[in-house]
Each structure stands twice: as structure tokens, then as C-alpha cells.
Design a protein around this motif. Structure first.
Motif, mmCIF file in Angstrom:
data_model
loop_
_atom_site.group_PDB
_atom_site.id
_atom_site.type_symbol
_atom_site.label_atom_id
_atom_site.label_comp_id
_atom_site.label_asym_id
_atom_site.label_seq_id
_atom_site.Cartn_x
_atom_site.Cartn_y
_atom_site.Cartn_z
ATOM 1 N N VAL A 162 0.834 -1.202 0.000
ATOM 2 C CA VAL A 162 0.000 0.000 0.000
ATOM 3 C C VAL A 162 0.870 1.255 0.000
ATOM 4 O O VAL A 162 0.566 2.244 -0.681
ATOM 5 N N PHE A 163 1.972 1.207 0.758
ATOM 6 C CA PHE A 163 2.840 2.379 0.897
ATOM 7 C C PHE A 163 3.984 2.388 -0.113
ATOM 8 O O PHE A 163 4.466 3.457 -0.491
ATOM 9 N N PHE A 164 4.411 1.202 -0.523
ATOM 10 C CA PHE A 164 5.523 1.093 -1.481
ATOM 11 C C PHE A 164 5.082 0.135 -2.589
ATOM 12 O O PHE A 164 5.191 -1.082 -2.438
ATOM 13 N N ARG A 165 4.619 0.673 -3.698
ATOM 14 C CA ARG A 165 3.993 -0.138 -4.742
ATOM 15 C C ARG A 165 4.970 -1.124 -5.392
ATOM 16 O O ARG A 165 4.538 -2.088 -6.021
ATOM 17 N N ASP A 166 6.263 -0.866 -5.270
ATOM 18 C CA ASP A 166 7.237 -1.787 -5.860
ATOM 19 C C ASP A 166 7.276 -3.135 -5.140
ATOM 20 O O ASP A 166 7.756 -4.130 -5.700
ATOM 21 N N VAL A 167 6.786 -3.158 -3.895
ATOM 22 C CA VAL A 167 6.846 -4.390 -3.106
ATOM 23 C C VAL A 167 6.062 -5.514 -3.788
ATOM 24 O O VAL A 167 6.527 -6.655 -3.880
ATOM 25 N N GLY A 168 4.868 -5.196 -4.286
ATOM 26 C CA GLY A 168 4.052 -6.210 -4.949
ATOM 27 C C GLY A 168 4.707 -6.729 -6.216
ATOM 28 O O GLY A 168 4.669 -7.934 -6.493
ATOM 29 N N GLN A 169 5.323 -5.821 -6.985
ATOM 30 C CA GLN A 169 6.010 -6.241 -8.207
ATOM 31 C C GLN A 169 7.200 -7.129 -7.885
ATOM 32 O O GLN A 169 7.444 -8.153 -8.552
ATOM 33 N N PHE A 170 7.946 -6.747 -6.850
ATOM 34 C CA PHE A 170 9.103 -7.552 -6.434
ATOM 35 C C PHE A 170 8.659 -8.935 -5.972
ATOM 36 O O PHE A 170 9.291 -9.949 -6.301
ATOM 37 N N MET A 171 7.560 -8.993 -5.234
ATOM 38 C CA MET A 171 7.090 -10.270 -4.701
ATOM 39 C C MET A 171 6.652 -11.204 -5.818
ATOM 40 O O MET A 171 6.860 -12.430 -5.739
ATOM 41 N N THR A 172 6.062 -10.659 -6.867
ATOM 42 C CA THR A 172 5.644 -11.476 -8.003
ATOM 43 C C THR A 172 6.847 -12.173 -8.639
ATOM 44 O O THR A 172 6.792 -13.359 -8.979
ATOM 45 N N ILE A 173 7.935 -11.431 -8.792
ATOM 46 C CA ILE A 173 9.160 -12.006 -9.358
ATOM 47 C C ILE A 173 9.793 -12.998 -8.380
ATOM 48 O O ILE A 173 10.243 -14.076 -8.763
ATOM 49 N N ALA A 174 9.810 -12.610 -7.102
ATOM 50 C CA ALA A 174 10.423 -13.461 -6.078
ATOM 51 C C ALA A 174 9.733 -14.815 -5.987
ATOM 52 O O ALA A 174 10.388 -15.848 -5.778
ATOM 53 N N MET A 175 8.399 -14.845 -6.174
ATOM 54 C CA MET A 175 7.660 -16.102 -6.106
ATOM 55 C C MET A 175 8.082 -17.061 -7.216
ATOM 56 O O MET A 175 8.070 -18.282 -7.029
ATOM 57 N N GLN A 176 8.444 -16.527 -8.370
ATOM 58 C CA GLN A 176 8.893 -17.383 -9.467
ATOM 59 C C GLN A 176 10.213 -18.069 -9.125
ATOM 60 O O GLN A 176 10.387 -19.269 -9.363
ATOM 61 N N PHE A 177 11.145 -17.306 -8.558
ATOM 62 C CA PHE A 177 12.407 -17.898 -8.136
ATOM 63 C C PHE A 177 12.185 -18.856 -6.969
ATOM 64 O O PHE A 177 12.816 -19.925 -6.892
ATOM 65 N N TRP A 178 11.302 -18.492 -6.067
ATOM 66 C CA TRP A 178 11.024 -19.305 -4.888
ATOM 67 C C TRP A 178 10.506 -20.680 -5.295
ATOM 68 O O TRP A 178 10.849 -21.693 -4.686
ATOM 69 N N PHE A 179 9.659 -20.712 -6.316
ATOM 70 C CA PHE A 179 9.114 -21.995 -6.793
ATOM 71 C C PHE A 179 10.250 -22.950 -7.163
ATOM 72 O O PHE A 179 10.247 -24.120 -6.772
ATOM 73 N N TRP A 180 11.223 -22.442 -7.913
ATOM 74 C CA TRP A 180 12.300 -23.317 -8.376
ATOM 75 C C TRP A 180 13.325 -23.605 -7.302
ATOM 76 O O TRP A 180 14.121 -24.541 -7.426
ATOM 77 N N LEU A 181 13.320 -22.841 -6.231
ATOM 78 C CA LEU A 181 14.194 -23.124 -5.096
ATOM 79 C C LEU A 181 13.540 -24.089 -4.108
ATOM 80 O O LEU A 181 14.133 -24.417 -3.085
ATOM 81 N N THR A 182 12.333 -24.510 -4.440
ATOM 82 C CA THR A 182 11.608 -25.480 -3.615
ATOM 83 C C THR A 182 11.564 -26.814 -4.350
ATOM 84 O O THR A 182 11.222 -26.849 -5.538
ATOM 85 N N PRO A 183 11.933 -27.918 -3.706
ATOM 86 C CA PRO A 183 11.941 -29.234 -4.377
ATOM 87 C C PRO A 183 10.537 -29.716 -4.727
ATOM 88 O O PRO A 183 9.929 -30.492 -3.999
ATOM 89 N N ILE A 184 10.037 -29.221 -5.853
ATOM 90 C CA ILE A 184 8.708 -29.584 -6.328
ATOM 91 C C ILE A 184 8.805 -30.467 -7.567
ATOM 92 O O ILE A 184 8.182 -31.528 -7.633
ATOM 93 N N VAL A 185 9.595 -30.032 -8.533
ATOM 94 C CA VAL A 185 9.746 -30.812 -9.767
ATOM 95 C C VAL A 185 10.989 -31.690 -9.724
ATOM 96 O O VAL A 185 11.221 -32.480 -10.637
ATOM 97 N N TYR A 186 11.782 -31.566 -8.692
ATOM 98 C CA TYR A 186 12.987 -32.382 -8.537
ATOM 99 C C TYR A 186 13.109 -32.824 -7.078
ATOM 100 O O TYR A 186 12.689 -32.101 -6.174
#
Length: 255
Positions: A162-186
Motif C-alpha cells: 500500500v505504501f511502497f507499490r514496488d513491493v508487490g512487483q518484487f514479490m511477483t518475481i520473487a515467487m517465481q524464483f522461490w518456486f524453483w528453489l523449492t523441491p517440487i519438480v525435482y
């Protein structure tokens, strides 16, 4: 007092999702069913993927589905929570509106979607003769930890967004990296020691691994390994709701 408002909102969201579809809510069953079939055919019949130490040809399919489905619940809660204040700005500006209902609506809506697809996945396990038995009930505490972790993180990100709009954009990107750093497909066993040490710091790795252990190996979760995730989840919930209460007045002005 606001139970009707919460459940009514969840019902309206679910119905609105399929309002203009000819098959209506049937898509809530067909979409996850198609996903399960695709993963099973591709990774079992075509790629013949197997997990180390697993005899069943369906083991990798179950491993993959359990990881992707539970990650989907986590991502949905976090994604919706980080935007819920913007999406409900008009309601938040009403003094009489109970703002803490918003996280509950997010969680219940996500759990409703998850329950449908998870029910189909469970039916698949039963039909394939691979249902893990009584240990299946151990999913409940793992799910509770996951939901607390997701909504706590989502509220923290949502308030900051709400106060820093870049936070939501950063989190969207971070979730993509987070997925691959989690043993889901390997499986984590194929990683080199240096990479495993990084995965050990990932709370979602322990949570997803607990689901996979229950469904693939029929093993009860190692709750000692889940304790860091539980502590972080409780901390994020306390921080999130604390920020929410402290900054709610300022949030109204920003929205």
C-alpha cells in the motif's frame, strides 16, 4: 457477527469465477482433473520418470502433483493477500467495515479451490491403490502451518504494498524464483551439498516435503523439521496483523 458477510463473499467469488461459462462450476472439477491426467500421462507413460528409492511408476507423478497443488495454494493466498487492500479499498474506507474479515475471505476462498482439486487428487490416489492410509491425516497440521505462513506473509507484503507499490512487483518475481528453489519438480536428493544447504533455509521446502513424504512414501512428517516453518509462520502472522492494526488509518489515506 460478520460470519454471513465472510461466507457470502466467498460464495460470490466462487460463483463469479464461472458466471459466464457454459459448464459453470463444472470447470472447477474439469480443470484440476485435466492437470492430474496430463502430469500422470507425461511423467509416467512418456518420460517414465521415477523417484530414487520409489518402485511405483506413478511415484513421480504423485510427487509432482502434491508439490504443485500445495504450492498453488500458497501462491494463491500470498498473491491475493498482497492485493486485497487495493481490491477492497471502498470497503476499507468505511469505518464500520471489519477489516480483519479480508484475510479470512482470502484464506477461505483459496481453501475452497484447494479442497476441490485436492479431493480429486485424493480420489486418484484411491483409484490407483496408492492411498497412504491413516498417515494421510497428518496433512492437517502441515496444511495449518502452510496457511498461517502464507497469510502472515501475504498480509505483511499487502500492507507494505500500500505504501511502497514496488513491493508487490518484487514479490511477483520473487515467487517465481522461490518456486524453483523449492523441491517440487525435482527431489532434494539430486542436489549437490551446497545447493541443499540453501534449500534448508527455505520454509516451503520443509512444508512441501512433508506433503510429498506422506503421499509418496506413506511417512509421517518430521515435525522437528517443520518447527522453523511454524515459528516463522507465527512471527509473520504477529507482524502482519500488528502492521495492519497500526497502519490501518494511514492505509485509508493511501488508498
Amino acid at each position: 457477527m460478520y460470519r454471513g458477510f465472510i461466507f457470502g463473499s466467498v460464495k460470490r467469488e466462487f460463483q463469479a469465477k464461472y458466471a459466464n461459462a457454459i459448464l459453470g462450476t463444472a470447470w472447477s472439477l474439469l480443470q484440476p482433473l485435466a492437470m492430474i491426467i496430463v502430469y500422470t500421462v507425461i511423467f509416467t507413460e512418456v518420460m517414465r520418470s521415477k523417484l530414487p528409492g520409489a518402485d511405483s511408476t506413478l511415484a513421480y507423478s504423485i510427487y509432482l502433483c502434491s508439490g504443485i497443488l500445495t504450492w498453488g495454494l500458497f501462491a494463491e493466498i500470498v498473491g491475493r493477500a498482497q492485493n486485497m487492500f487495493f481490491e477492497n479499498a471502498n470497503l476499507i474506507k468505511k469505518i464500520s467495515f471489519p477489516r480483519l474479515c479480508l484475510p479470512m475471505i482470502v484464506v477461505l476462498s483459496a481453501l475452497l479451490n484447494f479442497a476441490i482439486i485436492w479431493g480429486l487428487f485424493t480420489a486418484f490416489l484411491v483409484a490407483a491403490g496408492l492411498f497412504p492410509g491413516a498417515v494421510y491425516l497428518a496433512i492437517v497440521p502441515v496444511l495449518l502451518i502452510q496457511v498461517m505462513f502464507a497469510i502472515g506473509l501475504g498480509i505483511v507484503v499487502g500492507v507494505l504494498n500500500v505504501f511502497f507499490r514496488d513491493v508487490g512487483q518484487f514479490m511477483t518475481i520473487a515467487m517465481q524464483f522461490w518456486f524453483w528453489l523449492t523441491p517440487i519438480v525435482y527431489p532434494v536428493s539430486i542436489l549437490p551439498p551446497a545447493a541443499r544447504s540453501i534449500v534448508d533455509w527455505n520454509p516451503m521446502a520443509a512444508i512441501v516435503g512433508a506433503y510429498q513424504g506422506i503421499l509418496v512414501k506413506g511417512q509421517a512428517p518430521d515435525f522437528d523439521a517443520l518447527m522453523p516453518a511454524l515459528v516463522i509462520a507465527l512471527g509473520l502472522c504477529a507482524l502482519g496483523f500488528g502492521l495492519f492494526r497500526k497502519r490501518s488509518g494511514e492505509m485509508v489515506d493511501e488508498l
